[in-house]
Structures are given as structure tokens and as C-alpha cells.
Design an enzyme around this catalytic site. Structure first.
Site, PDB file in Angstrom:
ATOM      1  N   CYS A  62       0.856  -1.187   0.000  1.00 59.90           N
ATOM      2  CA  CYS A  62       0.000   0.000   0.000  1.00 59.90           C
ATOM      3  C   CYS A  62       0.890   1.233   0.000  1.00 59.90           C
ATOM      4  CB  CYS A  62      -0.926   0.004   1.211  1.00 59.90           C
ATOM      5  SG  CYS A  62      -1.931   1.501   1.304  1.00 59.90           S
ATOM      6  N   GLY A  63       0.775   2.044  -1.043  1.00 58.74           N
ATOM      7  CA  GLY A  63       1.642   3.208  -1.184  1.00 58.74           C
ATOM      8  C   GLY A  63       1.398   4.276  -0.138  1.00 58.74           C
ATOM      9  N   ASN A  82       0.384  -5.488  -6.299  1.00 64.51           N
ATOM     10  CA  ASN A  82      -1.015  -5.846  -6.066  1.00 64.51           C
ATOM     11  C   ASN A  82      -1.798  -5.519  -7.339  1.00 64.51           C
ATOM     12  OD1 ASN A  82      -0.791  -3.089  -5.828  1.00 64.51           O
ATOM     13  ND2 ASN A  82      -2.018  -2.900  -3.993  1.00 64.51           N
ATOM     14  N   ASN A  92      -8.135  -4.258  -7.277  1.00 67.50           N
ATOM     15  CA  ASN A  92      -8.444  -2.855  -7.037  1.00 67.50           C
ATOM     16  C   ASN A  92      -8.953  -2.259  -8.346  1.00 67.50           C
ATOM     17  OD1 ASN A  92      -7.139  -2.509  -4.218  1.00 67.50           O
ATOM     18  ND2 ASN A  92      -5.496  -3.417  -5.435  1.00 67.50           N
ATOM     19  N   GLU A 149     -11.031   0.032  -3.520  1.00 62.89           N
ATOM     20  CA  GLU A 149      -9.940  -0.845  -3.104  1.00 62.89           C
ATOM     21  C   GLU A 149     -10.452  -2.229  -2.725  1.00 62.89           C
ATOM     22  OE1 GLU A 149      -6.540   0.303  -0.887  1.00 62.89           O
ATOM     23  OE2 GLU A 149      -7.134   2.420  -0.881  1.00 62.89           O
ATOM     24  N   ARG A 150      -9.703  -3.207  -3.156  1.00 58.70           N
ATOM     25  CA  ARG A 150      -9.997  -4.599  -2.827  1.00 58.70           C
ATOM     26  C   ARG A 150     -10.009  -4.773  -1.309  1.00 58.70           C
ATOM     27  NH1 ARG A 150      -5.327  -8.972  -4.111  1.00 58.70           N
ATOM     28  NH2 ARG A 150      -4.265  -7.333  -2.966  1.00 58.70           N
ATOM     29  N   CYS A 197      -5.254   6.137  -3.112  1.00 61.75           N
ATOM     30  CA  CYS A 197      -4.560   4.850  -3.208  1.00 61.75           C
ATOM     31  C   CYS A 197      -3.256   5.080  -3.954  1.00 61.75           C
ATOM     32  CB  CYS A 197      -5.421   3.822  -3.933  1.00 61.75           C
ATOM     33  SG  CYS A 197      -4.596   2.220  -4.172  1.00 61.75           S
ATOM     34  N   GLY A 198      -2.132   4.885  -3.261  1.00 63.76           N
ATOM     35  CA  GLY A 198      -0.829   5.150  -3.864  1.00 63.76           C
ATOM     36  C   GLY A 198      -0.487   4.205  -4.992  1.00 63.76           C
ATOM     37  N   THR A 199      -0.656   2.900  -4.760  1.00 64.11           N
ATOM     38  CA  THR A 199      -0.363   1.952  -5.837  1.00 64.11           C
ATOM     39  C   THR A 199      -1.338   2.145  -6.991  1.00 64.11           C
ATOM     40  OG1 THR A 199      -1.697   0.254  -4.716  1.00 64.11           O
ATOM     41  CG2 THR A 199       0.695   0.205  -4.348  1.00 64.11           C
TER      42      THR A 199
END
Length: 280
Positions: free
Chosen positions: A73-74, A162, A195, A213-214, A222-224
Site C-alpha cells: 500500500c503506497g 497488487n 483494485n 480498493e480490494r 490509493c498510492g499503488t
């Protein structure tokens, strides 16, 4: 059990320092469900456990509000970097953080002993279908049709450690987000769920994003997901490689130098600390 509440652009987390607190790993999923509940717990998008690592400064494990574990998680990693530095647990402005997606390296911009900004090397994006993972023939998933709920979406699949399903739209406000998000998250094409990011391109250097988000539902950032969105934007010819991503609570700046790692820059803030009743 002592905890710290922190957030990155409103994507909020409960941090538990397992260097000091004794927590049974078997309890991690159940604690996440209870502590992340916004009515009966502390309330958060995820529970983050800080643990010793043989190969990095710290190991980060993150559990979603439904008890499932996320690879990475970013936004959480920026909060972790701030926590470690401001408590003197690390001295350098580059930190090695072990995650299920590999070792990530946050770089800190520090002013007067406080972390003002965190830039994270998020690694290389994975683009092959099997690496997402996603069902179907070998190759990349770029603008591929996905049918669900009576609608067809053109999706681009990216893994930042992810899975992410990125969808470009003309008008973000017109997306049936609360319906489409969970349907795509749990679509059979994604064996580990996914996600979901809906993206409106403003200019080649600016995009707007909403994220489902999942395991957590809609979050403010959400960073990623922001990284995956920019990678998808480049691959589809919609954006450049240096992009500001506008989210509900602020902006992330994403860079993807050609053929190299993705970099994410953004803030992290601590909100409060407290005690939660827990016995091993």
C-alpha cells in the site's frame, strides 16, 4: 495495545509497532476487522503491523477491513516512513521497507526534524496477464473489454505488487461507482480480486481518479492505484510520464521514467495515538 492513527491524503491506517507490542500473528486478520470498523472500532482503511525484518529496516504487513492481507500500500508506506523517522527508529532519509511485494525504498524530505514529503520507489510495474493475476491468454491487457452488471468497460490491468484494473472515462462523475466498483473487484477474471481505478484525463500531465480498493471499498486515495493509473495512461497514449493525480483529499505526483521504476511522492500525517484492549 498502543496504536497510532495516520493517513496519506485521507487513506487512513492504524499503525501497531510490534517492536514494542506483543501481538499474535494469528490475530492480525481478526484485529483488522474489529479495529478498522468505523462504528465499533477505531476506524480505518487498513491495519498496519510494523515488524522486524532480516533484509530491511522494517517489515510492513497490512490487513484490509475485511481481514484480507494486502501485498502493498503506497499511502501506508509513507505513513510508516514518517512514523519510523520521527521516533528515531531510523536515522537516514532513505528507508528500506519489506512488503509482500518486495522491498520498497521511501526517501524523506525532512524540515526541522519533521517529515514533510515522502518519495517512494514503487518498483517496476508488472504487465503480463499472469502477473496481475488475471484469467485469459498470455500477453498484456490494454483496453480490453470486460462485461459486468450489464455494462462493458475497457480495462487496462497493471500490478504494482497488487492487482489493479484501470478504466479511463470521459466524465468521472457519471460513473456508477458504487455499483461498478464491487462488481469489477470480484469479477471471475481476477482470481485474487482486484483494485479498481476510474480515471478522467484532464491533460497529459494531470488526471482525476476514484478508487475502489480490494477488501476496503471506496477510499479517498490509493498510492499503488495512482501509480497503476499513470502506467496505464502511458501505455494507452493518454498521459506523459510525470503526472499529477488528483484524488478526493489531495494530490500525488507520479513519475515513470522510460523502462524504469515508478516513483510516488506525497504527504503523510499522524492524527492521534491511543490504547486498544488486546490480550495475547
Amino acid at each position: 495495545m498502543h496504536f497510532t492513527k495516520a493517513h496519506g491524503l485521507g487513506n487512513d491506517f492504524i499503525l501497531v509497532d510490534c517492536f514494542k507490542e506483543k501481538v499474535n500473528p494469528e490475530d492480525f486478520p481478526g484485529l483488522a476487522v474489529k479495529m478498522c470498523d468505523r462504528h465499533f472500532g477505531v476506524g480505518a482503511d487498513g491495519l498496519v503491523l510494523l515488524l522486524p525484518s532480516p533484509s530491511a529496516d522494517v517489515s510492513m504487513r497490512i490487513f484490509n477491513p475485511d481481514g484480507s492481507e494486502a501485498e502493498m500500500c503506497g499511502n501506508a508506506i509513507r505513513c510508516v516512513a514518517k512514523y519510523l523517522y520521527e521516533r528515531g527508529m531510523v536515522k537516514a532519509d532513505r528507508i528500506r521497507v519489506e512488503t509482500l511485494a518486495g522491498v520498497m525504498i521511501p526517501e524523506l524530505l525532512v524540515e526541522e526534524g519533521r517529515v514533510r514529503l515522502v518519495r517512494v520507489d514503487m518498483g517496476e510495474p508488472r504487465l503480463e496477464r499472469s502477473e496481475i493475476p488475471m484469467e485469459g491468454p498470455p500477453g498484456r491487457v490494454l483496453g480490453e473489454p470486460l462485461e459486468t452488471g450489464g455494462a462493458v468497460y475497457r480495462i487496462t490491468a497493471v500490478s504494482m505488487g497488487n492487482p489493479h484494473c484501470v478504466i479511463f472515462v470521459q466524465d468521472l462523475d457519471a460513473v456508477p461507482f458504487q455499483t461498478a466498483g464491487p462488481l469489477i473487484e470480484t469479477h471471475p477474471a481476477f482470481p485474487r480480486r482486484t483494485n479498481v481505478e476510474f480515471i478522467q484525463v484532464l491533460t497529459p500531465e494531470e488526471i482525476k481518479m476514484r478508487v475502489w480498493e480490494r477488501g476496503a471499498g471506496e477510499t479517498m486515495a490509493c498510492g499503488t492505484g495512482a501509480c497503476a493509473a499513470v502506467v496505464a495512461g502511458v501505455l494507452n497514449g493518454y498521459t506523459g510520464r510525470r503526472v499529477t493525480v488528483h484524488l478526493k483529499a489531495g494530490d500525488l505526483f507520479i513519475e515513470w521514467p522510460e523502462g524504469k521504476h515508478v516513483y510516488m511522492s506525497g504527504p503523510a500525517e499522524e492524527v492521534f495515538s491511543g490504547e486498544y484492549p488486546y490480550r495475547t
